[in-house]
Design a protein around this motif. Structure first.
Motif, short mmCIF file in Angstrom:
data_model
loop_
_atom_site.label_atom_id
_atom_site.label_comp_id
_atom_site.label_asym_id
_atom_site.label_seq_id
_atom_site.Cartn_x
_atom_site.Cartn_y
_atom_site.Cartn_z
N LYS A 149 0.72 -1.04 0.04
CA LYS A 149 -0.64 0.02 -0.37
C LYS A 149 1.30 1.54 0.00
CE LYS A 149 -4.09 1.67 2.24
NZ LYS A 149 -5.14 2.04 2.89
N VAL A 150 0.60 2.07 -1.06
CA VAL A 150 1.50 3.69 -1.04
C VAL A 150 0.29 4.34 0.38
CG1 VAL A 150 2.08 5.53 -1.59
CG2 VAL A 150 2.23 3.64 -2.69
N LEU A 151 0.76 4.89 1.70
CA LEU A 151 -0.47 5.80 2.44
C LEU A 151 0.08 7.15 1.76
CD1 LEU A 151 1.26 3.89 5.28
CD2 LEU A 151 -0.96 3.11 3.85
N VAL A 152 0.67 7.64 1.32
CA VAL A 152 0.86 9.27 0.80
C VAL A 152 0.51 9.28 -0.31
CG1 VAL A 152 2.19 10.92 0.86
CG2 VAL A 152 1.94 9.66 2.59
N ASP A 153 0.07 10.66 -0.49
CA ASP A 153 -0.59 11.22 -1.94
C ASP A 153 0.53 11.38 -3.05
OD1 ASP A 153 -3.05 9.74 -2.02
OD2 ASP A 153 -3.91 11.39 -0.87
N ASP A 154 0.43 11.79 -4.24
CA ASP A 154 1.27 12.46 -4.74
C ASP A 154 1.27 14.52 -4.36
OD1 ASP A 154 4.32 12.70 -5.72
OD2 ASP A 154 2.75 12.55 -7.79
N SER A 155 2.96 14.50 -3.95
CA SER A 155 2.38 15.95 -3.97
C SER A 155 1.63 16.13 -2.53
CB SER A 155 2.01 17.04 -4.69
OG SER A 155 2.31 16.28 -6.65
N SER A 156 1.93 15.15 -1.61
CA SER A 156 1.49 15.72 -0.25
C SER A 156 2.84 16.68 0.48
CB SER A 156 0.41 14.74 0.11
OG SER A 156 -0.36 14.45 -0.47
N PRO A 157 2.37 17.07 1.03
CA PRO A 157 3.02 17.56 1.95
C PRO A 157 3.42 15.82 3.41
CG PRO A 157 1.05 18.29 2.86
CD PRO A 157 1.06 18.17 1.65
N VAL A 158 4.80 16.01 3.75
CA VAL A 158 4.75 15.00 4.72
C VAL A 158 5.62 15.05 6.14
CG1 VAL A 158 4.29 12.75 3.23
CG2 VAL A 158 7.25 13.78 3.93
N GLU A 159 5.36 14.91 7.33
CA GLU A 159 6.56 14.79 8.45
C GLU A 159 7.33 13.55 8.82
OE1 GLU A 159 5.85 17.98 10.94
OE2 GLU A 159 3.90 18.58 8.90
N PHE A 160 7.92 14.17 9.30
CA PHE A 160 9.64 13.32 10.11
C PHE A 160 8.48 12.40 10.65
CE2 PHE A 160 11.82 11.83 13.55
CZ PHE A 160 12.86 11.27 12.90
N ASP A 161 8.77 10.88 10.36
CA ASP A 161 8.36 9.28 10.80
C ASP A 161 7.11 9.19 10.35
OD1 ASP A 161 9.48 7.69 12.57
OD2 ASP A 161 8.70 7.96 14.29
N GLN A 162 6.26 9.68 9.16
CA GLN A 162 5.58 9.73 8.85
C GLN A 162 5.46 8.62 7.75
OE1 GLN A 162 3.30 12.43 7.04
NE2 GLN A 162 1.71 11.39 5.52
N PRO A 163 4.63 7.24 8.55
CA PRO A 163 3.82 6.42 7.18
C PRO A 163 4.22 6.15 5.75
CG PRO A 163 3.24 6.05 9.70
CD PRO A 163 3.00 7.62 8.68
N LEU A 164 5.51 5.80 4.83
CA LEU A 164 4.88 6.12 3.15
C LEU A 164 4.80 5.14 2.72
CD1 LEU A 164 8.18 8.30 3.06
CD2 LEU A 164 5.96 8.73 3.41
N PHE A 165 4.90 3.49 3.23
CA PHE A 165 5.04 2.37 2.52
C PHE A 165 4.48 1.67 3.24
CE2 PHE A 165 7.44 4.95 -0.07
CZ PHE A 165 6.02 4.73 -2.12
N LEU A 166 3.24 0.63 2.91
CA LEU A 166 3.13 -0.87 3.52
C LEU A 166 4.11 -1.83 3.02
CD1 LEU A 166 -0.60 -0.76 5.89
CD2 LEU A 166 1.87 -0.82 6.78
N VAL A 167 4.86 -2.65 3.50
CA VAL A 167 5.83 -3.48 2.50
C VAL A 167 5.34 -5.32 2.79
CG1 VAL A 167 8.01 -4.63 1.72
CG2 VAL A 167 7.28 -2.10 1.76
N ASP A 168 5.50 -5.79 2.00
CA ASP A 168 5.40 -7.27 2.55
C ASP A 168 6.88 -7.75 2.67
OD1 ASP A 168 5.05 -10.18 3.29
OD2 ASP A 168 3.20 -10.16 1.87
N PRO A 169 7.28 -8.06 3.44
CA PRO A 169 8.88 -8.36 3.42
C PRO A 169 8.06 -10.27 3.17
CG PRO A 169 7.81 -8.36 5.09
CD PRO A 169 6.87 -8.12 5.06
N SER A 170 7.64 -10.68 3.11
CA SER A 170 8.05 -11.82 2.64
C SER A 170 7.90 -12.34 1.32
CB SER A 170 6.32 -12.84 3.36
OG SER A 170 5.60 -12.13 2.61
#
Length: 161
Positions: free
Chosen positions: A140-161
């Motif tokens: 999942k991509v948790l942020v829209d393109d061209s959006s402001p983000v804060e320090f430590d804000q989640p950006l992506f969910l990755v399945d490591p398996s």
């Protein structure tokens, strides 16, 4: 926060032209002051907060910080717990593409490797490539393109398996 992150923060502040930056996290307080323009002098203070203050702060802050997370979606927490969250290392504007006419770096379902560029974050006219620290598949991509983000804000969910 490890020494490499602190060094990167110092370099970023030096390049940005800011005269002073203060960062406070759980048990670390960092103040970075740069000298007069052109002097090249830089002073950095890293300070551990005394234990008495550290014990008081979480008691006051914890109910406020945890309440929204519990209200948001308790079932979702179990579903997302198997995924790794890639968070923003800096404050800035999130971009999924290297430029407006290029394709996005990653899509949902993309397989990524450690070191792959996932996005770009613009901070003070500097474009910073954000590289993956894990291998896996973008869920999942948790942020829209061209959006402001804060320090430590989640950006992506990755399945490591």
């Amino acid at each position: 926060m490890d020494i490499k992150e602190i060094q990167n923060l110092i370099k970023f502040v030096a390049k940005s032209g800011a005269s002073e930056v203060k960062l406070e996290m759980d048990d670390i307080k960092i103040t970075i002051r740069t000298g007069a323009a052109g002097s090249g002098m830089e002073t950095t203070y890293v300070q551990q907060i005394p234990m008495a203050q550290n014990q008081m702060a979480p008691m006051q802050a914890a109910p406020v910080a945890e309440a929204p997370a519990k209200e948001a979606a308790p079932a979702k927490a179990d579903e997302n717990s198997k995924y790794i969250t890639i968070k923003s290392p800096i404050i800035g504007t999130f971009y999924r593409k290297p430029s407006p006419d290029k394709p996005v770096f990653v899509e949902v379902g993309s397989t990524i490797n450690k070191g792959d560029v996932l996005c770009v974050i613009e901070a003070m006219k500097l474009f910073n490539d954000i590289e993956s620290e894990v291998s896996g598949k973008i869920v999942k991509v948790l942020v829209d393109d061209s959006s402001p983000v804060e320090f430590d804000q989640p950006l992506f969910l990755v399945d490591p398996s």
